[in-house]
Design an enzyme around this catalytic site. Sequence first.
Site, PDB file in Angstrom:
ATOM      1  N   MET A  36      30.360  32.212  44.719  1.00 36.64           N
ATOM      2  CA  MET A  36      29.612  32.326  45.967  1.00 36.64           C
ATOM      3  C   MET A  36      28.129  32.526  45.665  1.00 36.64           C
ATOM      4  O   MET A  36      27.358  32.962  46.526  1.00 36.64           O
ATOM      5  CB  MET A  36      30.160  33.471  46.829  1.00 36.64           C
ATOM      6  CG  MET A  36      31.557  33.203  47.350  1.00 36.64           C
ATOM      7  SD  MET A  36      31.990  34.068  48.878  1.00 36.64           S
ATOM      8  CE  MET A  36      31.818  35.773  48.385  1.00 36.64           C
ATOM      9  N   HIS A  60      29.543  35.851  35.960  1.00 35.44           N
ATOM     10  CA  HIS A  60      29.612  34.410  36.186  1.00 35.44           C
ATOM     11  C   HIS A  60      29.250  33.638  34.921  1.00 35.44           C
ATOM     12  O   HIS A  60      29.882  32.624  34.600  1.00 35.44           O
ATOM     13  CB  HIS A  60      28.642  34.000  37.300  1.00 35.44           C
ATOM     14  CG  HIS A  60      28.944  34.583  38.632  1.00 35.44           C
ATOM     15  ND1 HIS A  60      28.123  35.506  39.239  1.00 35.44           N
ATOM     16  CD2 HIS A  60      29.981  34.374  39.491  1.00 35.44           C
ATOM     17  CE1 HIS A  60      28.628  35.830  40.413  1.00 35.44           C
ATOM     18  NE2 HIS A  60      29.759  35.166  40.590  1.00 35.44           N
ATOM     19  N   GLN A  86      36.527  33.694  54.597  1.00 36.89           N
ATOM     20  CA  GLN A  86      37.105  34.855  53.926  1.00 36.89           C
ATOM     21  C   GLN A  86      36.429  36.163  54.316  1.00 36.89           C
ATOM     22  O   GLN A  86      36.754  37.220  53.779  1.00 36.89           O
ATOM     23  CB  GLN A  86      37.073  34.679  52.414  1.00 36.89           C
ATOM     24  CG  GLN A  86      35.696  34.693  51.777  1.00 36.89           C
ATOM     25  CD  GLN A  86      35.742  34.272  50.322  1.00 36.89           C
ATOM     26  OE1 GLN A  86      36.021  33.123  49.992  1.00 36.89           O
ATOM     27  NE2 GLN A  86      35.477  35.222  49.421  1.00 36.89           N
ATOM     28  N   GLY A 145      37.415  35.632  37.377  1.00 41.59           N
ATOM     29  CA  GLY A 145      37.232  36.911  36.716  1.00 41.59           C
ATOM     30  C   GLY A 145      38.340  37.895  37.038  1.00 41.59           C
ATOM     31  O   GLY A 145      38.874  37.907  38.159  1.00 41.59           O
ATOM     32  N   LYS A 193      38.029  40.978  37.547  1.00 42.63           N
ATOM     33  CA  LYS A 193      37.627  41.977  38.537  1.00 42.63           C
ATOM     34  C   LYS A 193      38.314  41.701  39.876  1.00 42.63           C
ATOM     35  O   LYS A 193      38.734  42.612  40.578  1.00 42.63           O
ATOM     36  CB  LYS A 193      36.111  41.993  38.728  1.00 42.63           C
ATOM     37  CG  LYS A 193      35.629  43.076  39.703  1.00 42.63           C
ATOM     38  CD  LYS A 193      34.149  43.043  39.896  1.00 42.63           C
ATOM     39  CE  LYS A 193      33.716  41.887  40.763  1.00 42.63           C
ATOM     40  NZ  LYS A 193      34.148  42.048  42.193  1.00 42.63           N
ATOM     41  N   ASP A 194      38.440  40.431  40.210  1.00 42.68           N
ATOM     42  CA  ASP A 194      39.155  40.025  41.414  1.00 42.68           C
ATOM     43  C   ASP A 194      40.592  39.653  41.028  1.00 42.68           C
ATOM     44  O   ASP A 194      41.026  38.513  41.204  1.00 42.68           O
ATOM     45  CB  ASP A 194      38.442  38.848  42.075  1.00 42.68           C
ATOM     46  CG  ASP A 194      37.026  39.212  42.499  1.00 42.68           C
ATOM     47  OD1 ASP A 194      36.878  40.067  43.384  1.00 42.68           O
ATOM     48  OD2 ASP A 194      36.075  38.668  41.916  1.00 42.68           O
TER      49      ASP A 194
END
Length: 281
Positions: free
Chosen positions: A30, A37, A61, A147, A149-150
């Site tokens: 995003m 990233h 979302q 990633g 993290k998500d």
Amino acid sequence: MKIITDPAKMRKFIANEKARGRKIGFVPTMGYLHKGHLALIRRAKRENGIVVMSVFVNPAQFGPGEDYTKYPRDFKKDARMAKKEGVNAIFYPAVKSMYLPGHSTYINVEKLSGHLCGRRRSGHFRGVATIVAKLFNIISADNAYFGQKDAQQAVIIKKMAEDLNIPVEIKTIPTVREKDGLAMSSRNAYLNKKERYEATALFKSLSLAKKMIKQGERGSRKIIKTIKDFISKNSSARIDYVSVADLGSLKEIKALKGQVLIAIAAYFGKTRLIDNVILEV
């Protein structure tokens, strides 16, 4: 580096590269790029002949009252960073190109979307699954990079690709952190100085949980209580949830066994941050 805004032109670019026998690596974002990233891009660069990155802040979302309109954006900076890392093309579509008038088709990955963040953000993962499926249809990549993290998002996207027979391999890359342990996130830009300092409590509490497990603790209730107590004592954060779950099903578990996801969501001021660790127990 090409910047492509039209889905048809993006498809043509991919088709031409595949005709040359080149493997395609895809990094969906995003925007508002950070080192997390860049780690995805570098991995994709190592493993593929062509790297495509998308920059699209997906309205589907974001729920009512969430931060869609103020989500940080800086495409010029993103493009400079991507070019420096060797990205071959950026797909940068307008919302009207991705959601045509009358758009009415959405994808919902059942069960997995109902746990963790899905309980708090109704419709969020429906929006995620829909846009990622659309991107996969436009950018028919061999490999796609996400990633850790998500973590819930990665599990859901992998399931979606399997269920819909989308021929892409989903690769999850370890969370990239600041020197003090805070997980890299575009939303970190929202934090004031005090909130930024206190946000390290998330990683520190997860580290404490890992230590407990290493020493033999297997009860999720005690681990959750320890995490909550640590965050409450060391920050002014409002805890959204702390979960100990099976990584495959995302269902909460009482006793730790197999691949375990320990996940946290908490508000620092108005900013909601997430973090997690994945352990083999």
